[in-house]
Scaffold this active site. Structure first.
Site, PDB file in Angstrom:
ATOM      1  N   ASP A  74       3.666 -11.572  23.430  1.00  0.00           N
ATOM      2  CA  ASP A  74       4.134 -11.688  22.042  1.00  0.00           C
ATOM      3  C   ASP A  74       4.267 -13.158  21.653  1.00  0.00           C
ATOM      4  O   ASP A  74       3.770 -13.596  20.606  1.00  0.00           O
ATOM      5  CB  ASP A  74       5.508 -11.022  21.875  1.00  0.00           C
ATOM      6  CG  ASP A  74       5.493  -9.521  22.064  1.00  0.00           C
ATOM      7  OD1 ASP A  74       5.469  -8.804  21.063  1.00  0.00           O
ATOM      8  OD2 ASP A  74       5.523  -9.073  23.223  1.00  0.00           O
ATOM      9  N   THR A  89       4.685  -3.181  21.776  1.00  0.00           N
ATOM     10  CA  THR A  89       5.181  -3.833  22.989  1.00  0.00           C
ATOM     11  C   THR A  89       5.539  -2.818  24.070  1.00  0.00           C
ATOM     12  O   THR A  89       5.271  -3.026  25.255  1.00  0.00           O
ATOM     13  CB  THR A  89       6.410  -4.708  22.662  1.00  0.00           C
ATOM     14  OG1 THR A  89       6.028  -5.722  21.735  1.00  0.00           O
ATOM     15  CG2 THR A  89       6.961  -5.368  23.913  1.00  0.00           C
TER      16      THR A  89
END
Length: 264
Positions: free
Chosen positions: A50, A123
């Site tokens: 990320d 995620t």
């Protein structure tokens, strides 16, 4: 060099190239096996993929378009040091540059634009995929024991699903002009396809209002109702709504970008 091309088209072309590079960063972090998971809030996690992908996207677009306002999903990244040169993307997708810009977007200025970035949508699915890539059963079990997302039920289901849910992972870039969304990019780092007889990994889908979409072959809509919905965050209200819709098929998947892509 491309000054005669309207800004919004150039920005979309840059975003496609940047999303491709961010997707490679996502895969590189996965291959190294050190995800660097941190907790941002309750049931809200962030990985090194990320953070790195966002730094790549934001730094690359800011270098090319210094007056853009860019808003990233992952905040507080400004103080994490200089972006490595390999992450700075200068290329621009030449096929996108050939697009005919709609008249209402031809005079747009950088100050009119806001770019929204979700560097790794999905995620939870990404980290579950990392767990399944652990070939050693003991290493896989140790990762499960410290994993913030996976219950025993999910762990057992993942064992039957090879690489988990990596195909659900996407890189998202949205472009708004004067608070109205006009363009966007969905990059799928783990999409597997065949291009000119060669196996390729990764696909980038784009759209521009008034022009259309690209990066894939649109399928005709099904005759019956198909719904995509959350795989992991359902509740009684969602389930009741699904029942009322009486769809012929309900696809429970992760990530907003992936939900959109499978309906295209």
């Amino acid at each position: 060099m491309y000054g005669s091309v309207p800004l919004i088209v150039r920005l979309l072309a840059s975003s496609v190239s940047v999303a491709n590079r961010a997707g490679k960063i996502v895969r590189d972090v996965m291959s190294k096996g050190e995800l660097g998971i941190v907790e941002k809030g309750k049931d809200d996690y962030q990985t090194e993929a990320d953070r790195s992908a966002q730094r790549c996207i934001v730094a690359s677009l800011a270098a090319q378009y210094p007056n853009l306002k860019i808003i990233g999903e992952e905040d507080s990244l400004e103080d994490e040091g200089e972006v490595v040169s390999d992450w700075l993307v200068n290329e621009i997708d030449k096929e996108i540059l050939k697009l005919q810009c709609p008249p209402n977007l031809q005079e747009v200025k950088e100050e009119d634009i806001v770019v929204w970035v979700d560097p790794l949508d999905g995620t939870s699915e990404y980290t579950q995929g990392a767990l399944m890539l652990k070939r050693d059963p003991w290493e896989r079990w140790k990762m499960y024991l410290t994993h913030p997302f996976i219950s025993m039920k999910w762990y057992l289901s993942l064992l039957q699903n090879n690489y988990g849910f990596l195909e659900h992972v996407t890189v998202l870039i949205g472009i708004a002009v004067n608070e109205t969304p006009v363009a966007g990019v969905i990059h799928q780092p783990y999409y597997k396809n065949i291009v000119e007889g060669d196996k390729k990994i990764g696909r980038t889908i784009w759209g521009l209002h008034g022009v259309g979409v690209g990066g894939f072959t649109p399928a005709p809509p099904p005759e019956s109702i198909v719904i995509t919905t959350t795989r992991s965050h359902s509740n009684p209200v969602v389930e009741e709504a699904l029942k009322v819709m009486n769809a012929s098929k309900v696809l429970r998947v992760g990530g907003a970008g992936y939900k959109v892509s499978i309906l295209l």
